[in-house]
Design a protein around this motif. Structure first.
Motif, short mmCIF file in Angstrom:
data_model
loop_
_atom_site.label_atom_id
_atom_site.label_comp_id
_atom_site.label_asym_id
_atom_site.label_seq_id
_atom_site.Cartn_x
_atom_site.Cartn_y
_atom_site.Cartn_z
N SER A 58 34.88 29.13 33.27
CA SER A 58 35.39 29.37 32.13
C SER A 58 37.11 29.71 31.90
O SER A 58 37.39 30.36 30.96
N SER A 59 37.67 29.31 32.94
CA SER A 59 39.24 29.48 32.92
C SER A 59 39.84 28.99 31.78
O SER A 59 39.49 27.81 31.32
N LYS A 60 40.54 29.86 31.03
CA LYS A 60 41.53 29.06 29.99
C LYS A 60 42.83 28.66 30.30
O LYS A 60 43.63 28.10 29.63
N LYS A 61 43.33 28.72 31.86
CA LYS A 61 44.45 28.34 32.34
C LYS A 61 44.45 26.66 32.38
O LYS A 61 45.65 25.93 32.50
N CYS A 62 43.41 25.96 32.25
CA CYS A 62 43.23 24.60 32.24
C CYS A 62 42.32 24.15 31.14
O CYS A 62 41.93 24.82 30.41
N ASP A 63 42.16 22.92 31.16
CA ASP A 63 41.24 22.16 29.93
C ASP A 63 40.14 21.54 30.49
O ASP A 63 39.27 20.81 29.99
N CYS A 64 39.60 21.89 31.99
CA CYS A 64 38.86 21.07 32.64
C CYS A 64 37.24 21.49 32.34
O CYS A 64 36.65 20.36 32.13
N GLY A 65 37.09 22.76 32.02
CA GLY A 65 35.67 23.14 31.59
C GLY A 65 35.36 22.46 30.16
O GLY A 65 34.33 22.03 30.02
N ILE A 165 39.98 12.15 25.31
CA ILE A 165 39.32 13.26 25.20
C ILE A 165 39.90 14.37 24.47
O ILE A 165 41.33 14.47 24.97
N ARG A 166 39.88 14.89 23.41
CA ARG A 166 40.42 15.67 22.37
C ARG A 166 40.05 17.09 22.58
O ARG A 166 38.86 17.23 22.40
N ILE A 167 41.03 18.02 23.07
CA ILE A 167 40.74 19.36 23.47
C ILE A 167 41.76 20.30 23.11
O ILE A 167 42.99 19.98 23.07
N VAL A 168 41.39 21.17 22.08
CA VAL A 168 42.51 22.02 21.58
C VAL A 168 42.88 23.11 22.61
O VAL A 168 42.42 23.51 23.53
N SER A 169 44.55 23.00 22.67
CA SER A 169 44.84 23.92 23.48
C SER A 169 44.76 25.29 23.12
O SER A 169 44.29 25.89 22.07
N ASN A 170 44.99 26.23 24.02
CA ASN A 170 45.06 27.79 23.92
C ASN A 170 46.49 28.45 24.46
O ASN A 170 46.89 27.82 24.98
N PRO A 171 46.56 29.55 24.01
CA PRO A 171 47.84 30.28 24.57
C PRO A 171 48.23 30.12 25.92
O PRO A 171 49.21 29.89 26.53
N TYR A 172 47.15 30.07 26.79
CA TYR A 172 47.04 30.05 28.33
C TYR A 172 47.15 28.66 28.81
O TYR A 172 47.57 28.66 30.16
N ASN A 173 46.78 27.56 28.18
CA ASN A 173 46.91 26.28 28.74
C ASN A 173 48.05 25.50 28.10
O ASN A 173 48.20 24.48 28.49
N LEU A 177 49.29 22.11 29.78
CA LEU A 177 48.90 20.61 29.12
C LEU A 177 50.30 20.02 28.77
O LEU A 177 50.33 18.63 28.91
N ASN A 178 51.22 20.59 28.29
CA ASN A 178 52.65 19.97 28.28
C ASN A 178 53.10 19.29 29.52
O ASN A 178 53.67 18.19 29.64
N VAL A 179 53.01 20.05 30.71
CA VAL A 179 53.35 19.34 31.92
C VAL A 179 52.67 18.10 32.28
O VAL A 179 52.91 17.13 32.67
N LYS A 180 51.18 18.37 31.95
CA LYS A 180 50.40 17.09 32.10
C LYS A 180 50.65 16.01 31.43
O LYS A 180 50.68 14.57 31.98
N LYS A 181 51.27 16.19 30.15
CA LYS A 181 51.86 15.14 29.60
C LYS A 181 53.08 14.61 29.89
O LYS A 181 53.34 13.45 30.03
N SER A 182 54.09 15.36 29.82
CA SER A 182 55.67 15.07 30.25
C SER A 182 55.75 14.71 31.83
O SER A 182 56.45 13.73 32.10
#
Length: 188
Positions: A58-65, A165-173, A177-182
């Motif tokens: 359940s890491s919050k560093k990514c959006d994988c889970g 897939i729509r996932i809401v970001s959190n302060p840790y990721n 997510l911005n790097v994944k996009k850019s």
């Protein structure tokens, strides 16, 4: 077809419904297909790359889970398949991934951390995915993804639709997510 050992099919009841599960062993890697009875002619398919920290811890560093949970719920309702692609940490393994996390703790982004460790930004390959789809005689799919590399890496099937897939970001990721996009071109 590639040299792959294939298991029998078993039922897997989950909180998202009852799925079928089948394992595909390629060398020392074992991938999974999790699928509903009603695949249809053009099934919804999620290629989910293994992320132990996100999927199981359940890491919050990514959006994988969260992406995996979204896919299970979505496919549980609509039918389709999840291919659990065993290429941890964009295929740099757990050791590499934890070392990349340590570099991220020092301010490197996910791509810079991989480069510092001598890896490409994304080391994954998708041949086994095509083998799995071929096993099921799937020629056309609706791909549940935000990753354009997954779309361009599948040459043996026609992708008739990309479902985001729509996932809401959190302060840790948020930065991740911005790097994944850019930098990685993800369609977020």
């Amino acid at each position: 077809m590639r040299q792959v050992e294939i298991s029998k099919v078993a039922k897997l009841p989950t909180k998202y419904g009852i799925f079928n599960i089948q394992a595909f062993k390629e060398g020392d890697r074992e991938h999974l297909a999790l699928f509903t009875d009603n695949l249809g002619e053009t099934p919804i398919v999620r290629i989910h790359s293994e992320c132990l920290t996100g999927d199981a811890l359940s890491s919050k560093k990514c959006d994988c889970g969260e992406q995996l949970s979204f896919a299970q719920e979505f496919i549980g309702k609509k039918g389709g398949m999840i291919i659990y692609h065993r290429q941890e940490g964009r295929n740099i393994g757990l050791l590499g991934k934890v070392n990349a996390y340590a570099l991220q703790d020092k301010g490197f982004d996910t791509v810079e951390a991989n480069h510092q460790l001598g890896f490409k930004a994304d080391e994954r390959t998708y041949e086994i995915v095509e083998t799995i789809l071929e096993h099921f005689k799937i020629k056309k799919i609706r791909l549940l993804t935000n990753n354009p590399k997954k779309m361009s890496s599948l040459s043996s099937v026609e992708i008739v639709e990309r479902i985001p897939i729509r996932i809401v970001s959190n302060p840790y990721n948020e930065d991740y997510l911005n790097v994944k996009k850019s930098q990685l071109g993800h369609l977020l």
